[in-house]
Every structure is written in structure tokens, then in C-alpha cells.
Write a protein that holds these residues in place. Sequence first.
Motif, mmCIF file in Angstrom:
data_model
loop_
_atom_site.group_PDB
_atom_site.id
_atom_site.type_symbol
_atom_site.label_atom_id
_atom_site.label_comp_id
_atom_site.label_asym_id
_atom_site.label_seq_id
_atom_site.Cartn_x
_atom_site.Cartn_y
_atom_site.Cartn_z
ATOM 1 N N PRO A 37 0.831 -1.211 0.000
ATOM 2 C CA PRO A 37 0.000 0.000 0.000
ATOM 3 C C PRO A 37 0.864 1.259 0.000
ATOM 4 N N ARG A 38 0.488 2.217 -0.782
ATOM 5 C CA ARG A 38 1.278 3.438 -0.939
ATOM 6 C C ARG A 38 1.414 4.211 0.372
ATOM 7 N N PHE A 39 0.316 4.300 1.127
ATOM 8 C CA PHE A 39 0.325 5.083 2.355
ATOM 9 C C PHE A 39 0.450 4.223 3.608
ATOM 10 N N GLY A 40 0.652 2.936 3.438
ATOM 11 C CA GLY A 40 0.848 2.077 4.593
ATOM 12 C C GLY A 40 -0.389 1.287 4.980
ATOM 13 N N ILE A 41 -0.230 0.493 6.012
ATOM 14 C CA ILE A 41 -1.305 -0.331 6.551
ATOM 15 C C ILE A 41 -1.619 0.175 7.963
ATOM 16 N N PHE A 42 -2.898 0.330 8.255
ATOM 17 C CA PHE A 42 -3.314 0.851 9.547
ATOM 18 C C PHE A 42 -4.038 -0.226 10.345
ATOM 19 N N ASN A 43 -3.878 -0.154 11.649
ATOM 20 C CA ASN A 43 -4.545 -1.110 12.527
ATOM 21 C C ASN A 43 -5.345 -0.370 13.588
ATOM 22 N N VAL A 44 -6.570 -0.860 13.848
ATOM 23 C CA VAL A 44 -7.364 -0.375 14.974
ATOM 24 C C VAL A 44 -7.109 -1.341 16.126
ATOM 25 N N HIS A 45 -6.309 -0.907 17.071
ATOM 26 C CA HIS A 45 -5.899 -1.760 18.200
ATOM 27 C C HIS A 45 -6.803 -1.492 19.395
ATOM 28 N N SER A 46 -7.295 -2.554 20.028
ATOM 29 C CA SER A 46 -8.270 -2.426 21.108
ATOM 30 C C SER A 46 -7.624 -2.153 22.462
ATOM 31 N N GLY A 47 -6.716 -1.211 22.489
ATOM 32 C CA GLY A 47 -6.058 -0.803 23.729
ATOM 33 C C GLY A 47 -5.287 0.478 23.488
ATOM 34 N N LEU A 48 -4.950 1.170 24.551
ATOM 35 C CA LEU A 48 -4.137 2.373 24.421
ATOM 36 C C LEU A 48 -2.674 1.974 24.278
ATOM 37 N N LEU A 49 -2.033 2.523 23.279
ATOM 38 C CA LEU A 49 -0.614 2.276 23.063
ATOM 39 C C LEU A 49 0.177 3.491 23.553
ATOM 40 N N PRO A 50 1.384 3.216 24.065
ATOM 41 C CA PRO A 50 2.131 1.946 24.048
ATOM 42 C C PRO A 50 1.933 1.053 25.278
ATOM 43 N N GLN A 51 1.087 1.475 26.227
ATOM 44 C CA GLN A 51 1.039 0.739 27.494
ATOM 45 C C GLN A 51 0.245 -0.556 27.440
ATOM 46 N N TYR A 52 -0.610 -0.724 26.425
ATOM 47 C CA TYR A 52 -1.381 -1.967 26.320
ATOM 48 C C TYR A 52 -1.229 -2.584 24.931
ATOM 49 N N ALA A 53 0.000 -2.914 24.594
ATOM 50 C CA ALA A 53 0.278 -3.590 23.327
ATOM 51 C C ALA A 53 0.011 -5.076 23.478
ATOM 52 N N GLY A 54 -0.240 -5.742 22.350
ATOM 53 C CA GLY A 54 -0.462 -7.176 22.375
ATOM 54 C C GLY A 54 -1.929 -7.543 22.298
ATOM 55 N N TYR A 112 -14.965 -0.831 19.460
ATOM 56 C CA TYR A 112 -14.508 -0.664 18.079
ATOM 57 C C TYR A 112 -15.253 0.434 17.336
ATOM 58 N N GLU A 113 -16.377 0.897 17.874
ATOM 59 C CA GLU A 113 -17.083 2.000 17.217
ATOM 60 C C GLU A 113 -16.219 3.260 17.144
ATOM 61 N N PRO A 114 -15.660 3.736 18.259
ATOM 62 C CA PRO A 114 -14.761 4.895 18.134
ATOM 63 C C PRO A 114 -13.509 4.575 17.325
ATOM 64 N N GLY A 115 -13.083 3.309 17.331
ATOM 65 C CA GLY A 115 -11.918 2.931 16.522
ATOM 66 C C GLY A 115 -12.167 3.117 15.043
ATOM 67 N N VAL A 116 -13.351 2.699 14.579
ATOM 68 C CA VAL A 116 -13.707 2.892 13.171
ATOM 69 C C VAL A 116 -13.803 4.382 12.856
ATOM 70 N N GLU A 117 -14.349 5.171 13.801
ATOM 71 C CA GLU A 117 -14.453 6.620 13.587
ATOM 72 C C GLU A 117 -13.066 7.250 13.424
ATOM 73 N N LEU A 118 -12.100 6.746 14.169
ATOM 74 C CA LEU A 118 -10.732 7.264 14.024
ATOM 75 C C LEU A 118 -10.213 7.051 12.610
ATOM 76 N N PHE A 119 -10.492 5.864 12.062
ATOM 77 C CA PHE A 119 -10.027 5.586 10.698
ATOM 78 C C PHE A 119 -10.781 6.434 9.679
ATOM 79 N N LEU A 120 -12.089 6.567 9.862
ATOM 80 C CA LEU A 120 -12.879 7.373 8.927
ATOM 81 C C LEU A 120 -12.422 8.827 8.927
ATOM 82 N N HIS A 121 -11.940 9.292 10.071
ATOM 83 C CA HIS A 121 -11.431 10.664 10.154
ATOM 84 C C HIS A 121 -10.208 10.874 9.259
ATOM 85 N N GLU A 122 -9.445 9.797 9.045
ATOM 86 C CA GLU A 122 -8.238 9.901 8.210
ATOM 87 C C GLU A 122 -8.545 9.788 6.718
ATOM 88 N N LEU A 123 -9.727 9.306 6.355
ATOM 89 C CA LEU A 123 -10.024 9.037 4.950
ATOM 90 C C LEU A 123 -9.938 10.261 4.043
#
Length: 204
Positions: free
Chosen positions: A42-59, A112-123
Motif C-alpha cells: 500500500p502506498r500510504f501504509g497499513i493501519f490497525n485499529v488496536h483495542s487498547g491504548l498504546l504503548p502501554q497496552y500492546a499485544g 470498536y465503534e470509536p476505533g472505526v471513527e478514528l479511521f474514517l477521520h483519516e479518509l
Amino acid sequence: MYGLFRRWQRAGVWQRVLTALPRHNSLSALLPYFKEPILKLPRFGIFNVHSGLLPQYAGPAAPVHTMLADEPELGVTLHVIDREIDTGPILSSATLPVDKSRSLFGHLPRLYEPGVELFLHELPDLEAGRVPTGRAQDPKARRYHNLPTMNQIAAVEVHGYRLFNTQDYGELVQRFGANRPLNEIADLSQNVPPRERKTPQRDG
């Protein structure tokens, strides 16, 4: 699921699938683990919606570990995927208050609802050809949590939460188009034979 994902990755399944698709400017992923050939597609990269606050809740299973830490809020983070798991630049994040009247299961779809909204904000920026600018994660603040053990899962209830209840399940089923009444769903749950459970213990 992660094991299956990695087997497909080693077999080159993802690379063949993505190469066969039209050239993407970006890709949003559910499983945040890709290697170099796919990362470059992908030209602009791959994005992930992670179900935790990073960096303190990775994995994986970040909500479980967040609840075990008695945090007042669950978090979700939109980040760029790089070579490691949950280490890429952070684009944005959001939080959801923990509701002790809800089960762990009941929090997940709401998270995941606010997570999807975060991605839509970048579109709009992506559609305009602008690369989203993220901030690097602080490696000193990073905490990687493995899949929870059975004791950790059981300890969720020690912390005052239920893992699952029929009300949360029924609301989710009805929301996505099923017409089955909540009382029927509750009746079905009564027919599930009880599983042998160990006494919950706090790990560590």
C-alpha cells in the motif's frame, strides 16, 4: 486466529492476495502482523485499529489486561503497522468509560465503534493523497501483554466484571438484524451445560 494468520503469512497467502488486488493507497487491517513484502504494497501504509491504548497496552486481548489493571476507561488506538506488533506510529486514540453493569463481551463491540471513527477521520486526507502523520511511540512506556492465561480470564470476575451475559449478547444480536427476542436468547443460554471452573486467582 494468530496461529492461522502466521501460517498463511509463511505460505505467502497474504502477499499473493494483495498483489492480485488493484494497487491500494492504504489498507486497514484487523490482525496487526505483516512482514516487509506486504508492508510495501500500500502506498500510504497499513493501519490497525488496536483495542487498547498504546504503548502501554500492546499485544492481544488488551481489554482484558486493561480491566485487570482496574483502569476507569478502555482505549482504542489507530496506528501504522510496521515490522513488529503494535509498535508503529500512533495516528489517534479514543477512550470508552468502563461500565461495570456490562460484561467484558459487552464492551468489545462498543470499543470498536470509536476505533472505526478514528479511521474514517483519516479518509479525507488519504483520498486527497496526503499521508497521515503519526507520532512515534515511547519505547520506555511500552508494555506488551501476551494472550491472557486461564487464571487471568477468571480473575476478570474477581475485579467485579462478568465475562459474558445474555443481555449484552441479545442486544448485539438484535442490533445486527436478528429478530429473536431477548428472553429466547436467555432460555437458550440456560441449556448450555456448566463448565468446571477453577477458583479465580490473581496472577503475579
